[in-house]
Each structure stands twice: as structure tokens, then as C-alpha cells.
Design a protein around this motif. Structure first.
Motif, PDB file in Angstrom:
ATOM      1  N   ARG A 205      37.980  27.906  72.607  1.00 42.67           N
ATOM      2  CA  ARG A 205      36.796  28.742  72.814  1.00 42.67           C
ATOM      3  C   ARG A 205      37.155  30.183  72.503  1.00 42.67           C
ATOM      4  N   ALA A 206      36.285  30.833  71.739  1.00 45.32           N
ATOM      5  CA  ALA A 206      36.531  32.213  71.327  1.00 45.32           C
ATOM      6  C   ALA A 206      35.402  33.101  71.825  1.00 45.32           C
ATOM      7  N   GLN A 207      35.773  34.297  72.284  1.00 43.66           N
ATOM      8  CA  GLN A 207      34.807  35.297  72.711  1.00 43.66           C
ATOM      9  C   GLN A 207      35.066  36.583  71.943  1.00 43.66           C
ATOM     10  N   GLY A 208      33.987  37.228  71.547  1.00 41.59           N
ATOM     11  CA  GLY A 208      34.124  38.451  70.765  1.00 41.59           C
ATOM     12  C   GLY A 208      34.870  38.208  69.477  1.00 41.59           C
ATOM     13  N   ALA A 209      34.467  37.156  68.733  1.00 45.04           N
ATOM     14  CA  ALA A 209      35.214  36.721  67.556  1.00 45.04           C
ATOM     15  C   ALA A 209      34.489  37.118  66.273  1.00 45.04           C
ATOM     16  N   VAL A 210      35.239  37.126  65.202  1.00 51.55           N
ATOM     17  CA  VAL A 210      34.698  37.326  63.871  1.00 51.55           C
ATOM     18  C   VAL A 210      35.542  36.482  62.913  1.00 51.55           C
ATOM     19  N   ALA A 223      30.363  34.162  70.675  1.00 54.60           N
ATOM     20  CA  ALA A 223      31.000  33.079  71.424  1.00 54.60           C
ATOM     21  C   ALA A 223      30.925  31.823  70.574  1.00 54.60           C
ATOM     22  N   MET A 224      31.999  31.063  70.526  1.00 52.49           N
ATOM     23  CA  MET A 224      32.015  29.815  69.777  1.00 52.49           C
ATOM     24  C   MET A 224      33.085  28.905  70.354  1.00 52.49           C
ATOM     25  N   SER A 225      32.961  27.627  70.024  1.00 52.91           N
ATOM     26  CA  SER A 225      33.988  26.667  70.377  1.00 52.91           C
ATOM     27  C   SER A 225      34.350  25.883  69.122  1.00 52.91           C
ATOM     28  N   PHE A 226      35.547  25.348  69.087  1.00 51.55           N
ATOM     29  CA  PHE A 226      36.022  24.628  67.909  1.00 51.55           C
ATOM     30  C   PHE A 226      37.033  23.583  68.360  1.00 51.55           C
ATOM     31  N   PRO A 227      37.240  22.533  67.552  1.00 51.50           N
ATOM     32  CA  PRO A 227      38.161  21.466  67.950  1.00 51.50           C
ATOM     33  C   PRO A 227      39.608  21.845  67.647  1.00 51.50           C
ATOM     34  N   LEU A 228      40.502  21.408  68.506  1.00 52.15           N
ATOM     35  CA  LEU A 228      41.937  21.572  68.260  1.00 52.15           C
ATOM     36  C   LEU A 228      42.527  20.337  67.602  1.00 52.15           C
ATOM     37  N   SER A 229      41.740  19.263  67.489  1.00 50.19           N
ATOM     38  CA  SER A 229      42.159  18.049  66.810  1.00 50.19           C
ATOM     39  C   SER A 229      40.906  17.378  66.284  1.00 50.19           C
ATOM     40  N   ALA A 230      41.023  16.125  65.867  1.00 47.55           N
ATOM     41  CA  ALA A 230      39.867  15.401  65.348  1.00 47.55           C
ATOM     42  C   ALA A 230      38.982  14.854  66.454  1.00 47.55           C
ATOM     43  N   GLN A 231      39.318  15.093  67.713  1.00 41.08           N
ATOM     44  CA  GLN A 231      38.521  14.578  68.817  1.00 41.08           C
ATOM     45  C   GLN A 231      37.174  15.305  68.897  1.00 41.08           C
ATOM     46  N   ARG A 232      36.176  14.595  69.410  1.00 44.18           N
ATOM     47  CA  ARG A 232      34.845  15.168  69.540  1.00 44.18           C
ATOM     48  C   ARG A 232      34.797  16.140  70.720  1.00 44.18           C
ATOM     49  N   LYS A 233      33.859  17.084  70.648  1.00 43.75           N
ATOM     50  CA  LYS A 233      33.679  18.042  71.722  1.00 43.75           C
ATOM     51  C   LYS A 233      32.240  18.534  71.702  1.00 43.75           C
TER      52      LYS A 233
END
Length: 793
Positions: A205-210, A223-233
């Protein structure tokens, strides 16, 4: 002096080293012997259960520490100070620095100077830090980091470890681009005020990102979220942008909800500049005894069509356990496909509907089977999407259809027999079909006695087809019912001759396989009988050997004919793989055909067209197939298809095809490809396909498909694009023009940036590429997770 409990691993480590030395001494004579005998097998590493990927939590918590340094000092049971190449180690954790202080009471290690930390393959460096060892709680200042699962790395002002799975990065960045030499900069970089990494949840999870691409900020992300692997989220997915000539600019922002390991949902609001706001949703489920998917969308007040548009597509398959002893489970399937209007299929091709999908089936059914018996019940209703320029007659609904089947093979060691019974209510608008609705019941029984041997086979077969119809109004010739019963007798036999041979230095087995089949079915007048589900089989190698020229059960053709064929194959002597196949087949009618479909043409007495076929698969790289229907009376081919494919390796495929059908005056050339462009002007190192070259140089690929109509002198379908694989990101630009009707086509432009390990931006063209390019391969396939020993220190 160190505590005995903490020093215990030193003894075990010494024992491991000594055992390794002993193994090396034992291997030395073997290696020397291998030098004297070059044919001896080389030594090979073998997996061992001593190296486990996941350590039991209890064993990890209870594991003592081992230490190493140039100088060791301290107070027994209180503290230990390590200076010069200091190292603290335990299973799954290595901490190294110029100076380490370990507090025995608080289980806290403090490091200064060239700090290096490795936990389960994830590596961190920094200037200084502190760690509570057992709990893995602490911090590192001025850190760099690299994660094992996806190769992502970055640097920050500080990283806080909350527990073994969670960490918070302050004023840091994140990328999956491989590090280069001096002056290197990643192609893409995510900068954030705060990055939260959860290895257990596989979520970042990222805050204040570009997001920066090629050093240029392209997407601010509060604010955004992203996967650290191929698992769903769960979370918002990157927006997709598309452009086509029917809806204009299409901007969609999907939200993914990972409800449970076996359930998920995606909600996709989309803004179409020409139409308005579209709301779409998808729900998927996978349970122990059933599974399915629901897709729905609604577009209130379409500005182009001036009405509300919607679509509903579902499918469900499962088993229902009745709980009754001896009955078992009932199979259940449900398939719903409904849309708001006739123009849906051409206006919303991005929904995954093919441009030829104008018949939408909605059906539900139950199935039961045990041993030789099976029963089924279903209801089927069609929605026909009409086109004023090319109207079609809608098929009949089946409300309902009940079917039972009893079949057994090798009964009494000799016989095969089967009985199928069916009752169907056919319903449709008589104004569209021009026929009455009807209830139809039929019984189809057959018995056969096959003789088989390695050198051939012979199968006599007797079939009986009886049917009864009751119409909702009288037929033109009078009568509201009709019955028909007639037998079919067939004799089918073939021989197989084989010989070993060699061609072009390759050991092969050549076969010669003649086959002869005689079929007799007496004539019954069926001209007054409406047609509800029968259709004429296409004339090909498979249907030439069918006893009935019609699919379905409303027509049973009269037959007094013999079919003969000859096939010769070259098989690899070692594997049995088919390298070459040559075949021909033809029919001879002793009497002309009299039973036809309404408006159909009967086959005359004598010889039919000849079917000729050839297939060559001499190597995995090359494939060739050709089929022709040749008319002996006109000395012309009625239909012909010739296709060739060249696939020398991954991400390299070229397909060519030529199709001609003289009766319909169609003649088309088709070409599809996926090919690295740089291979056309410079040679690449072996094994570089699909990955970025070392030094940061990527690879360009051309993808496309062209379908050209010779009589019309125009491209019917065209897909042209390029892909660029830079290792940590992939770019795709694809333009398509797909024919929707005889006078119109759908045009679209798709652009996508795929940042490996983060997200995809743009409109996804992969669906178009997979559907149109034969043997298209994704440049990035899913891979297995690397071992934690990959970055072992």
C-alpha cells in the motif's frame, strides 16, 4: 563469554562443515575416476529435505543464535559485542555489520556500519539499525531493500519492521527493474511518502505516491495498493483507457474485491464519451460441489441509441446431493445470456462477445447417471439478435427436453448396444419460422458386433430410428400428427498394413490403411415433415463415414451407398508421433438421394466429390495441412484449404492460410504472426526470447493478423500491433478493424503499459491478440516462486 544455549549452534555448524568435508573427500576419488574415464556421468546436485522452504514457527522461535566476528567481547548472560566482520545468524535470518551489539535480556541486536540483513531471501542494507531478533521488530536507517518473490527493490530514509511479515517504508521508492551499472536509473519507479508491505497478505500500500516512467511523472496516486506476488488482493485496479469508433473514448476504473479464497467480485464503472456511464460487475465462485460466474452491466440512457442498455451473462455447474440412498448426486447447469436489444453484439465488442454472436442461449438442466443409465432434463430458450441487412431464422426453443440413455459396450464379451429416448417441446413464433410448433418423441436403438485386431477391424451395425410428432395445428396436407420408423444397416471394415522404413535418415513406420463402409437405409417420405433441429453435415473426412447425412433427428436420409478411403501415415519409430499423413475418401451411391431438407439439393447416383487431405509435421517447427474437395465431373476443386505454420521457438510464430469455396464465391488469404523485430536485422543470444537483454536493452515484437478477401478486394479483418519487452515493463500498441456486418466494421486502438510487479495501465489488448493470432504467447508467463536460499548469505 556467550551463554551455552546461544552457542549451541556453533557445534552443530561445525558438525555440518565436517560432514561436508567428508563428503568432499569421498567425491574426490570419483572425480578423479571421471577424469580417467570421460564417459563417466558427471556429479549432480540433489535436493535434500534438510533445506526446507518454510521453517516451523515454533522451531524458528526456539532456535538459538550463532555469532562470528574478528573480535568478540561481552558479559555472560547480559550482552555480547562483535566487531569486525560481525555476523549474527539463526535459521531464516542473517544480520551482518561492522559492529554488532546483542542484548541477551531484551533479545535486541544493534548494528552500525555497512549493515546487511537477510530474512528468508529478502535482503536489506543500511547505515545502522536495531532488531528484536525473535519478534523481528526494529528499524534500519538509510536502507536499500530487495524482495525475493518478485525481484522488487528500492531505497528509503527509514524502514520499520513491525513483525516478520509487515514493514513500513518512509520516503521510499519501489521498482522491479533490474539494477544496471553506474548512472543506472530504472525505467519505472513508484515514489511514495509511505509504503506498507504485508508479505502475509501479499499486498503493498502506497500513500502520497507518484508513478514515474522514463523519469517522467505519469500518474499521481494519493493512495493505491498493489500485489507483492501473483496472489489476488482487494483494491482499486489501475484505470483502463480504450478508443473505438462505436463508443468513443472509454475510461474504466475497476475495483477488485477478494471476498474469499474461492470467491471474488469486480466492479467496473466506465465512462464512454459517446454513450455515457456504464456500470459493470463480475462475480466468481468456486465451491466444493459447484462453480460459476455472473457478469452483468447496465448503461442508463445510451446517448447514441436513446435507450437503456444492459447485458446479463451467467454460467453455473454443480452437483446437488439428494441425500437419498442409492440415488447419488444430480448434476446441475445453468447458462443465461440475455441482452437489452439487437444492436448489443456490435456496440459492445469489448465485453468479449464475438462479432458473430447473434444467437444467445439461455438454458438450465439436471443430469443424473449411474452405470449404463443416464437421464437429463433441460429447458433452452434463444434470443436472436437480428440485423436488417442479414436476417436469420431463429432456432426453436426446447421447453422442455427430456432424454434417457442406456448404453453398454462389450456386453457378453462381444456386443455393443445403446438405446436413447427423447421428448422435446419445440416452441417459436410461427410468423418467423413458417412452421407449426410440435412435441416430438423419438427412440434411437442400435446394436453392433465389432471385431478388432492389430491388422484391422470389422463392425456390422443395426440401427432403428422411430419418432412421433404432434403439431399445434394441422400440416398443409392435413393431419396434426406424424409417425416414422426406419432401420439402418451398415458394414464397416478396414485393414492396417505396416512396414519399417527410413526417410532423410529418420527411422519411421509407414502404414497403409484402406477402409470400406456400406450403408443402407430405406426411403421414407419426409417432405411434409417440418424441420426443428436437423441440419446438413458439412462434407469432410469425418462426415463421409456417418450413416446419416443430417445432424439432428427430423431427417433420416435414404442410403444405398458405399464409402471407401485410403490413408497412409509415417510415424516416428521411437515415439509414435505422426510425421506425415495422406488421405483420400469418396462415396458411390447405388441410387439417388431422395430425402432432403426444405430447399436442399439431393445427391445424385454415382460417385461423389473426392476428399483429399495431407498433413506434414516433420519437425516441431513446421506444420502443414491441406484439404480439398474435388469434383471429378468439372475437374475443379469445390472447396480447398491450405495452411502452414512455422514456429521456430518461443514468441516466434508465422501462420499462413488460403481458403476457397467455389459455390459461395469466397476466396481468402489469412496471415497471423508474432515475431521479434530485432531478429530481422541482428542476431540475438540464445535464450533471450521474451526477456530483456542484459544492459537494459529491451526487445520489440510485431504481432498481427490480416484476412484478405480476393473477390471483394479488401481486408476483411486486420489486427496490427507491436509489443516491447523491457524486462520490468511491457508496452503494447494494437490497432484492429474487425468486420461486424457486410457493410460495417468495428475499429479500435488499444495501448497498454504493463509494469511487472505493480499494475497494467491502458486498454488490455490481450483478448484481441489471443482470439486472432494462432499460437500467440504471452511475453510474461507465470513462474514458480523462487527458493528462499536463492539469496543465501
Amino acid at each position: 563469554m556467550l551463554s551455552a544455549r546461544r552457542l549451541a549452534p556453533l557445534a552443530s555448524a561445525a558438525a555440518v562443515l565436517l560432514s561436508g568435508a567428508a563428503l568432499a573427500q569421498e567425491a574426490a576419488p570419483a572425480a578423479a575416476g571421471a577424469a580417467d574415464h570421460p564417459a563417466a556421468a558427471p556429479l549432480a546436485l540433489q535436493a535434500t529435505p534438510l533445506l526446507t522452504e518454510a521453517l516451523p514457527s515454533r522451531a524458528e522461535d526456539a532456535s538459538p543464535l550463532s555469532v562470528r566476528a574478528d573480535r568478540v567481547s561481552g558479559r555472560a548472560g547480559l550482552e555480547t559485542v562483535l566487531e569486525g566482520h560481525a555476523e549474527l545468524r539463526r535459521p531464516g535470518l542473517v544480520l551482518q555489520a561492522d559492529r554488532l551489539e546483542y542484548d541477551h535480556v531484551g533479545d535486541i541486536a544493534r548494528g552500525q556500519g555497512q549493515l546487511r540483513l537477510n530474512r528468508a531471501g529478502n535482503r536489506y542494507t543500511g547505515t545502522e539499525g536495531q532488531m528484536q531478533v525473535d519478534a523481528f521488530e526494529g528499524f534500519v536507517l538509510q536502507p536499500t531493500y530487495q524482495f525475493l518473490a518478485n525481484g522488487a527493490h528500492g531505497q528509503a530514509e527509514r524502514i520499520d519492521f513491525l513483525d516478520p511479515d509487515r514493514a513500513v517504508i518512509h520516503q521510499g521508492d519501489y521498482t522491479t527493474c533490474r539494477r544496471g551499472g553506474p548512472g543506472w536509473a530504472p525505467d519505472w519507479l513508484l515514489r511514495a511518502d509511505r509504503l506498507e508491505l504485508d508479505q502475509a497478505d501479499d499486498t503493498g500500500r502506497a500513500q502520497g505516491a507518484v508513478l514515474e516512467f522514463k523519469g517522467v511523472p505519469i500518474l499521481p496516486l494519493p493512495a493505491m495498493s498493489f500485489p507483492l506476488s501473483a496472489q489476488r488482493k482487494s483494491g482499486w485496479l489501475p484505470p483502463t483507457i480504450g478508443l473505438d469508433n462505436t463508443s468513443g473514448l472509454n475510461l474504466a476504473v475497476p475495483y477488485y474485491w477478494n471476498i474469499a479464497p474461492h470467491r471474488d467480485a469486480t466492479f467496473t464503472p466506465a465512462l464512454m464519451t459517446k454513450r455515457g456511464l456504464d456500470l459493470a460487475a463480475q462475480f466468481r465462485y468456486l465451491e466444493d460441489h459447484y462453480q460459476g460466474e455472473i457478469n452483468a452491466n447496465v448503461l442508463p440512457g445510451d446517448r447514441l441509441r436513446h435507450r437503456t442498455r444492459w447485458g446479463l451473462f451467467t454460467r453455473h455447474h454443480g452437483a446437488w446431493h439428494t441425500g437419498w440412498r442409492g440415488v447419488g448426486a444430480l448434476g446441475l447447469h445453468l447458462n443465461i445470456n440475455r441482452v437489452s436489444d439487437d444492436d448489443y453484439w456490435r456496440d459492445f465488442t469489448h465485453r468479449g462477445m464475438a462479432l458473430t454472436t447473434r444467437l444467445l442461449a439461455t438454458e438450465g438442466g439436471l443430469h443424473w447417471g449411474r452405470g449404463d443409465f443416464s437421464l437429463s432434463a433441460r429447458a433452452l430458450k434463444w434470443q436472436t439478435l437480428q440485423d436488417a441487412a442479414a436476417p436469420i431464422v431463429p432456432p426453436y426453443d426446447r421447453l422442455p427436453q427430456l432424454t434417457g440413455r442406456w448404453a453398454r459396450t462389450n456386453a457378453a464379451g462381444t456386443l455393443d448396444y445403446a438405446v436413447e429416448a427423447d421428448f422435446t417441446r419445440f416452441r417459436a413464433l410461427a410468423a418467423l419460422t413458417g412452421q407449426p410448433n410440435a412435441d416430438r418423441a423419438f427412440v434411437h436403438a442400435q446394436i453392433a458386433r465389432p471385431w478388432t485386431a492389430p491388422w484391422g477391424f470389422f463392425t456390422p451395425r443395426l440401427q432403428w430410428h422411430a419418432s412421433h410428432y404432434r403439431f399445434d395445428r394441422a400440416l398443409a396436407g392435413g393431419g396434426a400428427s406424424y409417425s416414422r420408423a426406419l432401420p439402418t444397416v451398415s458394414l464397416d471394415g478396414g485393414l492396417v498394413f505396416e512396414r519399417d522404413t527410413r526417410y532423410f535418415g529418420r527411422a519411421l513406420r509407414q502404414t497403409l490403411e484402406p477402409r470400406l463402409m456400406y450403408v443402407y437405409t430405406p426411403y421414407r417420405d419426409q417432405s411434409r415433415l417440418p424441420n426443428y433441429d436437423s441440419g446438413l453435415y458439412d462434407f469432410n473426412f469425418a462426415t463421409l463415414w456417418a450413416a446419416n447425412a443430417f445432424a439432428g433427428h427430423d431427417r433420416v436420409v435414404d442410403n444405398n451407398l458405399v464409402t471407401f478411403g485410403l490413408t497412409s501415415r509415417l510415424l516416428d519409430a521411437a515415439t509414435g508421433a505422426e510425421a506425415v499423413r495422406l488421405a483420400l475418401a469418396q462415396r458411390y451411391r447405388f441410387s439417388p438421394q431422395r430425402v432432403t431438407l426444405p430447399g436442399g439439393m439431393p445427391a445424385g447416383k454415382g460417385l461423389s466429390d473426392v476428399m483429399l487431405g495431407a498433413g506434414i509435421n516433420w519437425s516441431p517447427r513446421w506444420a502443414f495441412d491441406a484439404v480439398a474437395q474435388y469434383n471429378l465431373k468439372t475437374n475443379q476443386s469445390t472447396r480447398a484449404t491450405v495452411a502452414a505454420r512455422y514456429t521456430p521457438g518461443d514468441y516466434r510464430t508465422l501462420s499462413l492460410a488460403y481458403r476457397r469455396e467455389r459455390d459461395l464465391n469466397t476466396q481468402q488469404f489469412d496471415m497471423g504472426w508474432q515475431w521479434p523485430l530485432d531478429a530481422l536485422w541482428r542476431r540475438q543470444q540464445a535464450g533471450s526470447s521474451g526477456t530483456a537483454c542484459h544492459g537494459g536493452h529491451g526487445r520489440w515484437y510485431s504481432v498481427g493478423r490480416l484476412n484478405y478477401s480476393v473477390p471483394d478486394r479488401k481486408l476483411v479483418d486486420a489486427v496490427l500491433g507491436v509489443e516491447y519487452d523491457a524486462g520490468c515493463w511491457i508496452g503494447r500498441l494494437v490497432a484492429s478493424r474487425l468486420q461486424s456486418t457486410t457493410t460495417s466494421s468495428n475499429k479500435s486502438l488499444m495501448f497498454q503499459l504493463e509494469f511487472r510487479g505493480l499494475a497494467r495501465l491502458g486498454n488490455n489488448p490481450l483478448h484481441t491478440l489471443r482470439n486472432n493470432i494462432p499460437h500467440y504467447q504471452l511475453l510474461r508467463e507465470e513462474t514458480v516462486s523462487p527458493s528462499r536460499f536463492t539469496h543465501y548469505d
